[in-house]
Design an enzyme around this catalytic site. Structure first.
Site, short mmCIF file in Angstrom:
data_model
loop_
_atom_site.label_atom_id
_atom_site.label_comp_id
_atom_site.label_asym_id
_atom_site.label_seq_id
_atom_site.Cartn_x
_atom_site.Cartn_y
_atom_site.Cartn_z
N PRO A 12 -7.90 -13.14 0.85
CA PRO A 12 -8.66 -12.19 0.68
C PRO A 12 -8.84 -11.51 -0.79
CG PRO A 12 -6.64 -11.59 1.31
CD PRO A 12 -6.55 -12.99 1.50
N ASN A 13 -10.02 -11.13 -1.06
CA ASN A 13 -10.79 -10.59 -2.25
C ASN A 13 -10.97 -11.63 -3.21
OD1 ASN A 13 -10.55 -7.79 -1.41
ND2 ASN A 13 -8.74 -7.85 -1.52
N ARG A 20 -13.84 -8.69 -10.09
CA ARG A 20 -12.67 -8.02 -9.80
C ARG A 20 -11.87 -8.04 -10.90
NH1 ARG A 20 -8.10 -10.59 -5.96
NH2 ARG A 20 -6.88 -8.80 -5.84
N TYR A 25 -7.50 -11.23 -13.59
CA TYR A 25 -8.12 -12.42 -12.96
C TYR A 25 -9.09 -13.44 -13.79
CZ TYR A 25 -5.44 -10.19 -8.98
OH TYR A 25 -4.85 -9.57 -8.43
N ASN A 76 -4.17 -20.31 -2.54
CA ASN A 76 -3.97 -18.90 -3.15
C ASN A 76 -4.16 -17.97 -2.12
OD1 ASN A 76 -4.03 -16.61 -4.30
ND2 ASN A 76 -5.80 -17.19 -6.16
N ALA A 79 -3.48 -11.26 -1.42
CA ALA A 79 -2.18 -10.26 -1.10
C ALA A 79 -1.45 -10.64 -0.02
CB ALA A 79 -2.78 -9.00 -0.87
N GLU A 100 1.08 -23.53 -4.09
CA GLU A 100 0.91 -22.22 -3.91
C GLU A 100 0.31 -21.84 -5.57
OE1 GLU A 100 4.22 -19.72 -3.23
OE2 GLU A 100 3.09 -17.78 -3.83
N HIS A 102 -1.54 -18.96 -8.07
CA HIS A 102 -2.23 -17.51 -8.39
C HIS A 102 -2.50 -17.48 -9.56
CE1 HIS A 102 -0.09 -15.99 -4.89
NE2 HIS A 102 1.03 -16.76 -5.25
N ARG A 109 4.05 -8.45 -13.14
CA ARG A 109 3.19 -7.58 -12.47
C ARG A 109 3.91 -6.36 -11.61
NH1 ARG A 109 -2.10 -9.80 -9.99
NH2 ARG A 109 -2.40 -7.31 -10.06
C1 DQA Z 1 -3.25 -13.19 -6.78
C2 DQA Z 1 -1.93 -12.23 -6.85
C3 DQA Z 1 -2.08 -11.49 -5.80
O1 DQA Z 1 -0.78 -10.47 -5.84
C4 DQA Z 1 -3.07 -10.59 -5.30
O2 DQA Z 1 -2.93 -9.68 -4.23
C5 DQA Z 1 -4.26 -11.36 -5.38
C6 DQA Z 1 -4.39 -12.64 -6.15
C7 DQA Z 1 -3.56 -14.18 -7.89
O3 DQA Z 1 -4.21 -15.04 -7.64
O4 DQA Z 1 -3.31 -13.95 -8.88
O5 DQA Z 1 -5.21 -11.14 -4.62
O6 DQA Z 1 -3.05 -14.06 -5.41
#
Ligand code: DQA
Length: 148
Positions: A12-13, A20, A25, A76, A79, A100, A102, A109
């Site tokens: 998501p997102n 964003r 990011y 990735n 959240a 995984e 990120h 963080r």
């Molecule tokens: C994320 C880190 C997560 O905590 C966050 O909710 C994201 C992006 C990252 O790529 O740094 O949506 O996965």
């Protein structure tokens, strides 16, 4: 022999990358990251299936399909990393190498980002290198698959 296929999944997102919170990011869009992944995959003789969804169930469905359709998963989960036992269970059932990724360093963080359910199913984790982390994950996946 056909190239191994890596499912690159985004949660998501991540469709909002580039606009964003760019200070966290970066300015690359998800399309930029996809393009870079396709280029690196070609160099590594891998095929990449790159996807994004804001929906937990959709991510679970794609992970289930990957059991038959892919040779490894780079993901990735956004959240859902910190909340989703459903995604963890699907990854465990997939029986594939999992990396995984990120963009941000989730360990420097908020404390709630330090807990990753997904890590329990992952071979390894790459975080804090922005979009470049996806390319590092593909490099690592190529080695993992060759070793198998
Ligand atoms: C994320 C880190 C997560 O905590 C966050 O909710 C994201 C992006 C990252 O790529 O740094 O949506 O996965």
């Amino acid at each position: 022999m056909a190239a191994a296929t890596i499912l690159v999944l985004n949660g998501p997102n991540l469709n909002l990358l580039g606009v964003r919170e760019p200070e966290t990011y970066g300015r690359d869009t998800l399309a930029d990251i996809e393009e870079a992944c396709l280029e690196r995959a070609a160099e590594l003789d891998l095929a990449v299936d790159f996807r994004q969804s804001n929906h937990e169930g959709q991510l679970v469905d794609w992970i289930q399909e990957a059991r038959e359709a892919a040779d490894g998963i780079v993901l990735n989960p956004g959240a859902y990393t910190h909340t989703s036992i459903a995604i963890l269970d699907a990854l465990r059932a997939a029986d594939l190498p999992i990396i995984e990724v990120h963009l941000s360093n989730i360990h420097r963080r908020e404390s709630y980002r330090r807990r990753s359910y997904v890590s329990e199913a992952a071979q390894g984790i790459i975080c804090g290198f922005g979009g470049h982390g996806y390319l590092l994950a593909l490099d690592a996946m190529a080695r993992l698959i060759k070793r198998d």
